[in-house]
Structure formats: C-alpha cells, structure tokens
Write an enzyme that holds these catalytic residues in place. Structure first.
Site: not given
Ligand code: AQP
Length: 332
Positions: A114, A196, A199
C-alpha cells in the site's frame, strides 16, 4: 452458561466488496454463525488509512452492512457493528502500540504494497494497521478469526502482541487462531492471476464486485486471463488463471474442485469462462435484490448498528478495563 467460542472478522468499506471478500470472508462467516459468538465489523477506521471521499465512505459503510445481511449474515445471531462506533478499538490500539516494534510493522507485506500504491500518503495509520487489527480481535477475546490468506501475516502479529503482553503481565488476552478455507482463501485478479483480487485494484476488469450486473460479470469473465494448454485442470502453479476460475466456480456452484473439473472436462476455455460467469452472475442477482431492499430501510439498518455497537462496546469495555488495570492506569 454460554459455551460458544468467539470469532471476530471485519471488512473495510473502501469500495464495493468483491467476490474475493465473499469467498475469503463472508462465505466462511455463513458457515460459522450458528456455532460461534460472532462479531462482524465494518472496519471504517482501517479504511481511512487510505484517503476516502467522506460521502462515499458513509454510503459504502451502510452498503457493506446491507450486503452482509443480504449474503445471509443474520443480525439476530451475530453482532454487526461499525468499528468507529466502539471507541475501545482506538483506545486498545494505543496501548498495544507500546508493545509493537516499528521494525515489525515495516516488514508487513500489506504496508509495503500500500505504501507503493499510495506513495503520496504513507501515513502512520497505514503502518499501524496491524496493531489496530490486533486490538479489534483481542478486545473480544476471540478464539478464531476467519479471514483470507492475505491476512495471515497480520494475524501472526496479533498473536505475537497478545503473547508479549500476556508474558509481561499475566494471561489477559486470548491468543487467536486463523480460520482459513481450503478453497477460496485467496481469489486472484482475473487480469493478473499472480495478484489477489482487490476492491481498490487499479484495473476494475480484474475484480468482480458483488454489485456488478450480469453483463459486467460475463464480460469480465470472458476477458479473464487463462493459461497455455487447453485443459480445464486445477493446477495453481502451472495454470494459475484456470485454477482461480475453478476456485471461484467451486464456491458459487457449491461444488468441490474435483466435481468442477469433471464437469468441464473436454470443454474449451471460452465455454468454461462463460459457464463460470453465468454461475457467478446468477448467484449475485438475489443478493443484489436483497441488498437494495435493505438499503431502502435505513431505519432497520440503523437499529442493527445501534444494537451491535452496544453489544460490542459492553464486551470491549471489560477487556479494556482489565488491560488498563494491568498496565497501571489509575482507576477511580
Ligand atoms: N482476493 C481475496 N481472496 C480471498 N479473501 C480476500 N479478502 C480480501 N480479498 C480477498 C478477505 O476479505 C476480508 C476483508 O478484507 P479487507 O477489506 O479488510 O481488506 P483487504 O484484505 O485489503 O481487501 P481488499 O479487497 O484488497 O481491500 P482494499 O483493496 O481496500 O485493500 C479479509 O478477511 C480478507 O482476507
């Protein structure tokens, strides 16, 4: 007496949720909510570690709650609340900061990723994210944390911090364990299966959002990157693209990977991708309809949030009191 064990999980309302969030987190919650004391938060305090547009953050926060419920998370069984509604998260985070080393935070993969993506805003909160996450979990004395594979490193740090505190004082925190799914713990980007699905990914074509309409879902799956060869086979090392699609299919069709492989045996990639797209789109349609219905009843959603924050704050206050006492804060 309540014999159920406790689990904690949260998602940041940084954008519309993706099928990665569904696969790695929410689908797991649905299986666990009957058997555990569940706290499922909307992590708005984590979300602001990356700059957000205030009106959008507000809207996405409520949309995330509606989505939890629309996916089947039951507010009668689980405590659903917004992280910033329970000030104990910030209070415990501050204490835990004094038990965490800067070097540990600098090594975190998510911090490095990040910081690279948001080089103009490498703020202290971004670095402190894992400590706030440790506070989230430890406040509720959660035994289990169902998260995706990407959060494994943060969970390890939460365990280290808990053990460190317990060793210095006396057993105070429950040391949490991760609950990771065999399939779905890591859903990858459709355009770049080495990354991965996220969002806030730069290329929205690589992510399927839970509010994507059927046309968008089909279009994105049709464009999904596959691999050399022609066989639909689960082999994450040599066929990361196809394996990712098989994992997605297995979750939404509620079939094992072996069943999915058998179903697509002899089928070309084009037909396979279309079938996965159709299955995902058809699974998302009722969730989207239910989410829209819920969002039309803000009063109901606010009641869920108010009750959730009250329940969460009660448990959190007990832990915080214990911590303050142990570290020597004067209490009246
Ligand atoms: N690609 C993924 N596959 C499986 N699990 C996932 N999680 C996120 N992406 C995947 C799981 O979703 C939960 C919430 O995640 P978060 O919103 O706290 O943050 P993150 O992991 O950083 O998710 P994003 O989508 O990648 O968000 P941004 O883009 O905002 O950083 C967690 O349980 C995570 O493991």
């Amino acid at each position: 007496m309540d014999e159920k064990k406790t689990l904690y999980s949260a998602i940041q309302p940084t954008n519309n949720l993706t099928i990665g969030n569904y696969a790695g987190a929410i689908s797991n919650w649905l299986k666990l909510q009957d058997d555990y004391n569940c706290y499922f938060a909307i992590a708005d305090m984590h979300a602001i570690t990356v700059r957000q547009t205030p009106a959008e953050l507000r809207q996405k926060t409520l949309a995330t709650l509606a989505l939890y419920i629309a996916c089947g998370v039951d507010p009668q069984k689980c405590c659903l609340y917004i992280q910033s509604h329970v000030p104990a998260h910030a209070e415990l985070c501050w204490v835990l900061n004094t038990f965490t080393y800067v070097g540990e935070m600098e090594r975190m993969t998510q911090f490095k990723d990040k910081s690279a993506r948001h080089a103009e805003n490498v703020n202290m909160g971004l670095m402190d994210y894992p400590v706030l996450m440790a506070a989230d979990i430890l406040l509720y004395r959660a035994q289990y944390v169902p998260v995706g594979e990407d959060q494994r490193q943060h969970l390890e740090i939460a365990r280290d911090i808990a053990q460190r505190f317990n060793n210095i004082y006396s057993p105070t925190f429950t040391v949490p364990e991760g609950l990771f799914l065999k399939v779905g713990a890591k859903i990858n980007d459709l355009q770049d299966p080495a990354k991965k699905m996220s969002k806030s990914a730069e290329n929205p074509n690589g992510s399927i959002f839970l509010n994507d309409g059927k046309d968008a879902v089909i279009r994105k799956f049709k464009r999904a990157v596959t691999d050399s060869g022609a066989e639909v086979k689960y082999d994450p090392v040599n066929k990361p693209g196809v394996s990712n699609l098989l994992s997605i299919y297995s979750i939404f069709a509620k079939k094992s990977i072996e069943e999915a492989e058998a179903e697509f045996a002899g089928m070309g990639y084009g037909e396979f991708k279309l079938a996965v797209g159709e299955t995902v789109a058809d699974s998302l349609a009722p969730i989207q309809a239910e989410q829209a219905k819920l969002l039309a009843d803000v009063q109901y959603l606010n009641t869920v949030l108010k009750n959730g924050a009250e329940t969460a704050a009660r448990t959190a206050a007990k832990t915080l009191y214990k911590v303050h006492k142990k570290i020597g804060f004067y209490q009246i």
